[in-house]
Design an enzyme around this catalytic site. Structure first.
Site, PDB file in Angstrom:
ATOM      1  N   CYS A  41       0.756  -1.154   0.227  1.00  0.00           N
ATOM      2  CA  CYS A  41      -0.390   0.071  -0.218  1.00  0.00           C
ATOM      3  C   CYS A  41       0.931   1.790   0.124  1.00  0.00           C
ATOM      4  CB  CYS A  41      -1.027  -0.031   1.367  1.00  0.00           C
ATOM      5  SG  CYS A  41      -1.723  -1.530   1.697  1.00  0.00           S
ATOM      6  N   ARG A  96       6.453 -10.544   5.740  1.00  0.00           N
ATOM      7  CA  ARG A  96       5.754 -10.987   7.071  1.00  0.00           C
ATOM      8  C   ARG A  96       6.316 -11.684   7.712  1.00  0.00           C
ATOM      9  NH1 ARG A  96      -0.282 -10.221   5.502  1.00  0.00           N
ATOM     10  NH2 ARG A  96      -0.494  -8.391   3.848  1.00  0.00           N
ATOM     11  N   GLN A 154       2.219 -11.029  -3.858  1.00  0.00           N
ATOM     12  CA  GLN A 154       0.049 -10.344  -2.983  1.00  0.00           C
ATOM     13  C   GLN A 154      -0.142  -9.315  -4.683  1.00  0.00           C
ATOM     14  OE1 GLN A 154      -0.534  -7.926   0.250  1.00  0.00           O
ATOM     15  NE2 GLN A 154      -2.288  -9.518   0.687  1.00  0.00           N
ATOM     16  N   ASP A 166      -2.029  -7.147  -5.498  1.00  0.00           N
ATOM     17  CA  ASP A 166      -2.852  -6.145  -4.654  1.00  0.00           C
ATOM     18  C   ASP A 166      -3.063  -5.469  -6.292  1.00  0.00           C
ATOM     19  OD1 ASP A 166      -2.768  -5.631  -2.375  1.00  0.00           O
ATOM     20  OD2 ASP A 166      -0.955  -5.722  -2.087  1.00  0.00           O
ATOM     21  N   HIS A 186      -4.976  -0.976  -6.031  1.00  0.00           N
ATOM     22  CA  HIS A 186      -5.073   0.223  -5.254  1.00  0.00           C
ATOM     23  C   HIS A 186      -6.330   0.916  -6.357  1.00  0.00           C
ATOM     24  CE1 HIS A 186      -1.623  -0.914  -3.624  1.00  0.00           C
ATOM     25  NE2 HIS A 186      -2.832  -1.213  -1.453  1.00  0.00           N
ATOM     26  N   LYS A 203     -13.575  -4.020   5.685  1.00  0.00           N
ATOM     27  CA  LYS A 203     -13.834  -5.291   4.325  1.00  0.00           C
ATOM     28  C   LYS A 203     -14.927  -5.924   4.476  1.00  0.00           C
ATOM     29  CE  LYS A 203     -11.079  -8.641   7.267  1.00  0.00           C
ATOM     30  NZ  LYS A 203      -8.648  -9.406   7.143  1.00  0.00           N
ATOM     31  N   HIS A 210      -8.625  -1.209  -0.891  1.00  0.00           N
ATOM     32  CA  HIS A 210      -7.759  -1.834  -1.100  1.00  0.00           C
ATOM     33  C   HIS A 210      -8.238  -2.910  -1.853  1.00  0.00           C
ATOM     34  CE1 HIS A 210      -4.620   0.266   1.674  1.00  0.00           C
ATOM     35  NE2 HIS A 210      -5.983   0.395   2.271  1.00  0.00           N
TER      36      HIS A 210
END
Length: 638
Positions: free
Chosen positions: A329, A358, A376, A378, A380, A459, A505
């Site tokens: 992000c 992570r 990932q 992702d 946005h 979410k 997201h």
């Protein structure tokens, strides 16, 4: 007089305050026998609770989904009671319900599954006794006195606010619990202990290691048998066995929790991402890429340093502290903020296949399902407030197209504000209402998970169901009004004034690695032709045909077909069998006849055999089938 309104809006009156069981009995004895609990004015409570004022009541029977969770919670208490019968010195901590059953963390000497029959024997005694679950409430000080010799319960109690503390008892067993519970232990018709593992108290490595005993329970023995059958099927499909057997990926001590993808695994990976890019281009996304490591100051600005620091890897470079990104992000915020945007530019949809890291405890690592390094998918989406609903609907429709391509169904869950969060009350209200209104318009059922949102926004979680009925949370849609404010992002509105964009997201696959693990088990390694890491294997019938097989391979690879030749000095029967075990969709035998006639003899994994097929016709059908991304192998259907 008490007035009870039932779900069908019928009203029943009672001279004296009734319990839920009294309400059930007043309707029918059969209903009363099947009732597990009730929803009293939107609160889930015990069936024994007395209703002291006019209320709305929904009676829950063994057929309601909520009832299974209640019963499994009760089964965790029964298992704890049984463990104490067998191991009196054991100390109890917590025993929550999980997706497919329950567990209880217990401070006790290490146990193995060999101990399960003895514990299950005690469980059955408790079940057959039909012991009632009874609730009691006492002051916190009295509760602390009661548990003074139970250090874990004392620690839990000390973290609670002053006031009444609830306990549940069945027979001679009492446990600290909010409830609700089933009326008596006899409702547990089928229970089985599944496995045991180590777990640190409160997930802290500095604390004692406990024994986490997992179990499952059902209202019907048939359901338990079906579940156990599914578990056995899952073992056969285990991606940790199937993936290495198909030469897709491996794990090594030199990088714990970080998968190595082999050449065949990368072929699968690239086919997956080629499809992902195709769908995203069609949906109006651009693709971006941001650095893997960014300065600590950026993570402080984004809020990750305060809320996610324990999961981040850090490093010092040129006397400055950096963090390897756990999420994409902040980099996306920097990219959007690089230029001035007009409302006419929005929505702006930017996607990234970002490598994130992570820190996960070594005990929770599990093949591709739980790793420390993953990619990932992702995206946005920056938008104006009036675009929220349409953009969320657009993501839901994209998700539907993608998952249906793999034969995966899904259900939706809306997760609201957690205790640990950033942003104002007004921002959370606008964001939550935006997601909920989009879900209402989408028209599919959804579940609400109170307090389970991300720290920066509510979410929508998307749970897929695989070929053997298991569910996996992969996709998510998160509405965020906080990060655009933290990064001072803006656009110029139609009024020529600056406005703050709202951001979504979202991920579809989630972790690419995990999604590949799910697909490996979903297809049991038998990937559809368009996705298969090896699509065609050529089997020359003798050494003299090796050159022709190489010629054929060249033709097929020019058409972007992933092809191998098996030139081993083995019988044709063994080569065919090995190709089938390797789950290669198309097996082409190459003999003198095929060489002379410029044809191919094809065998599919589905058992179809096609002799004497001209090469051009074969290529035409195979390429059309791959382009369609069909699930089956009906390539040669007329």
């Amino acid at each position: 007089m008490i007035r009870i309104t039932l779900p069908d809006n019928s009203i029943r009156t009672y001279d004296n305050p009734p319990s839920g069981l009294d309400v059930a009995k007043s309707i029918s004895e059969g209903l009363a026998r099947d009732c597990v609990a009730m929803v009293l004015d939107e609160e889930l409570v015990d069936l024994s609770k007395i209703i002291e004022k006019d209320s709305k009541v929904k009676l829950l029977t063994t057929k309601d989904p909520e009832s299974l969770e209640i019963m499994r919670h009760s089964a965790a208490h029964v298992m704890a009671q049984a463990v104490l019968k067998v191991y009196p010195e054991a100390k109890l901590t917590i025993g929550p319900v999980v997706e497919e059953g329950f567990y209880y963390d217990i401070d006790m000497p290490p146990v193995s599954e060999e101990a399960f029959p003895k514990i299950e024997e005690e469980i059955q005694k408790i079940v057959k006794a039909k012991l009632p679950f009874t609730r009691a409430e006492i002051a916190k000080a009295e509760a602390l006195e009661h548990y003074k010799n139970e250090k874990y319960k004392v620690e839990i109690l000390e973290g609670l606010e002053d006031g009444k503390i609830s306990f549940y008892s069945q027979g001679d067993f009492t446990d600290l619990c909010r409830g609700p519970h089933i009326p008596h232990t006899g409702f547990i018709k089928a229970v089985k202990l599944m496995r045991v593992s180590g777990a640190y108290w409160r997930a802290d490595q500095n604390n004692a290691q406990l024994q986490r005993i997992y179990g499952t329970a059902f209202f019907d023995k048939k359901d338990l048998n079906e579940y156990l059958t599914m578990i056995e099927e899952a073992k056969k499909r285990d991606h940790r066995k199937v993936g290495p057997a198909l030469d897709l990926f491996s794990f090594h001590d030199e990088a714990p929790g970080m998968p190595f993808f082999h050449a065949k695994g990368m072929a699968l990976w690239n086919s997956l991402l080629e499809y992902w890019r195709e769908e995203h281009r069609a949906a109006g996304y651009v693709e971006t890429k941001t650095p893997v490591m960014l300065m600590k100051t950026l993570w402080e600005k984004s809020g990750h340093w305060a809320n996610y620091r324990e999961n981040m890897y850090t490093s010092v470079v040129d006397e400055r502290e950096y963090a390897i990104k756990p999420m994409n992000c902040p980099g996306g915020m920097i990219l959007f903020g690089m230029k001035n945007h007009s409302y006419k530019d929005l929505p702006h949809r930017a996607a990234e296949i970002g490598l994130v890291h992570r820190h996960e405890l070594s005990g929770v690592l599990s093949g591709l399902f739980r790793v420390r390094a993953f990619h990932q998918d992702d995206a946005h989406i920056f938008m104006t407030p009036d675009q929220i609903q349409d953009e969320i609907l657009g993501v839901l429709r994209l998700v539907d197209r993608v998952y249906s391509t793999f034969g995966l169904s899904f259900h939706l869950e809306l997760s609201t504000r957690p205790e640990k969060s950033i942003g104002s009350d007004e921002q959370w209200e606008i964001a939550t209402n935006g997601l909920q209104s989009a879900l209402d318009q989408y028209g599919q059922p959804y579940k609400i998970n109170e307090g389970d949102g991300a720290f920066y926004g509510p979410k929508i979680d998307i749970h897929i169901k695989d070929a053997i009925g298991r569910t996996w949370q992969c996709g998510t849609i998160q509405l965020d009004m906080s990060l655009p404010e933290r990064f001072d992002l803006s656009y110029i509105g139609s009024d020529n004034e600056k406005h703050r964009p709202i951001m979504i997201h979202r991920v579809v696959f989630g972790s690419i690695e995990r999604f590949i693990g799910i697909l490996t088990e979903h297809f049991a390694g038998k990937f559809p032709l368009w996705l298969a890491p090896v699509q065609i294997v050529l089997l020359p019938m003798n050494e003299e045909l090796a050159d022709y097989a190489a010629e054929l391979k060249n033709i097929l690879e020019k058409e972007s077909l992933k092809t191998e030749i098996d030139q081993r000095n083995e019988s044709l029967k063994k080569k065919v069998r090995d190709a089938q075990l390797s789950q290669i969709p198309l097996i082409l035998t190459v003999g003198n006849k095929e060489k002379d006639e410029k044809t191919v003899a094809v065998r599919t994994l589905d058992g179809t055999v096609k002799q004497g097929m001209p090469i051009d016709a074969f290529l035409e059908k195979v390429k059309a089938h791959i382009k369609s991304r069909k699930m089956n192998l009906d390539i040669f259907a007329e």
